[in-house]
Design a protein around this motif. Structure first.
Motif, PDB file in Angstrom:
ATOM      1  N   GLU A  65    -127.869  37.321  25.873  1.00  0.00           N
ATOM      2  CA  GLU A  65    -127.466  35.826  26.199  1.00  0.00           C
ATOM      3  C   GLU A  65    -128.605  35.146  26.844  1.00  0.00           C
ATOM      4  OE1 GLU A  65    -123.442  35.348  27.680  1.00  0.00           O
ATOM      5  OE2 GLU A  65    -122.613  36.658  26.007  1.00  0.00           O
TER       6      GLU A  65
ATOM      7  N   ARG B  37    -126.519  31.560  23.162  1.00  0.00           N
ATOM      8  CA  ARG B  37    -125.428  31.173  24.202  1.00  0.00           C
ATOM      9  C   ARG B  37    -124.493  32.139  24.490  1.00  0.00           C
ATOM     10  NH1 ARG B  37    -125.501  25.137  24.564  1.00  0.00           N
ATOM     11  NH2 ARG B  37    -127.717  24.709  25.236  1.00  0.00           N
ATOM     12  N   LYS B  38    -124.079  32.835  23.532  1.00  0.00           N
ATOM     13  CA  LYS B  38    -122.868  33.641  23.780  1.00  0.00           C
ATOM     14  C   LYS B  38    -122.887  34.962  22.582  1.00  0.00           C
ATOM     15  CE  LYS B  38    -117.721  33.511  23.775  1.00  0.00           C
ATOM     16  NZ  LYS B  38    -116.628  32.700  23.475  1.00  0.00           N
TER      17      LYS B  38
END
Length: 167
Positions: free
Chosen positions: A132, A151-152
């Motif tokens: 991440e 991002r995730k």
């Protein structure tokens, strides 16, 4: 071929082969017999359709057997903070100022319309093993590419909901 697949992919292919040999093959042969019994084969649509179905089944069996024979088995597990097979990943595309969510899968299960991208696709190759927050360059070809930001990462396991692709 030499596709990189998981052991679960191999197991699914073996199950499909068994099903096709034991169930589908019998049904296809019976359909050909019934259509053949109707008489003139030159204008018998049912006969030609039954033969086509039978041949498609045999072709799929050969395809799956060849996939198993030439596959490279890769581990399904990844570190909890890294992108790996079966992980759902939210990616920010810098050039487009957009986010997209993908599930990284092996080549035998990819379906980009449903958001399942292959570990062998340009974006799959680029993000696998990253964490991440990493900014990653996705190389499309020798002259083109783009940057994405991870991002995730949602770790998951293969629950069988993503089936094998047809070809």
């Amino acid at each position: 071929m030499y596709d990189k697949v998981t052991q679960k992919d191999i197991d699914r292919m073996k199950e499909e082969i068994q099903y096709r040999k034991l169930v589908v093959r019998k049904e296809a042969l019976e359909a050909v017999k019934e259509a053949r019994a109707q008489g003139d084969l030159s204008e018998n649509f049912e006969y030609h359709a039954a033969k086509k179905d039978k041949n498609a089944n045999e072709s799929r069996i050969r395809y799956l057997e060849r996939m198993i024979k030439t596959a490279i088995i890769m581990p399904e597990e990844s570190k909890s903070d890294e992108v790996g097979i079966n992980n759902t990943v939210t990616i920010y595309f810098e050039d487009d100022d957009e986010e997209e969510v993908f599930t990284l899968v092996t080549t035998v299960r990819e379906n980009s319309i449903n958001g399942w991208i292959s570990n062998e696709s340009p974006i799959g190759k680029a993000i696998i093993g990253h964490k991440e927050g990493d900014r990653v360059y996705v190389k499309v070809n020798e002259n083109n590419g783009y940057y994405v930001v991870i991002r995730k990462i949602e770790n998951s396991t293969d629950d069988g909901s993503i089936g094998l692709r047809k070809y």
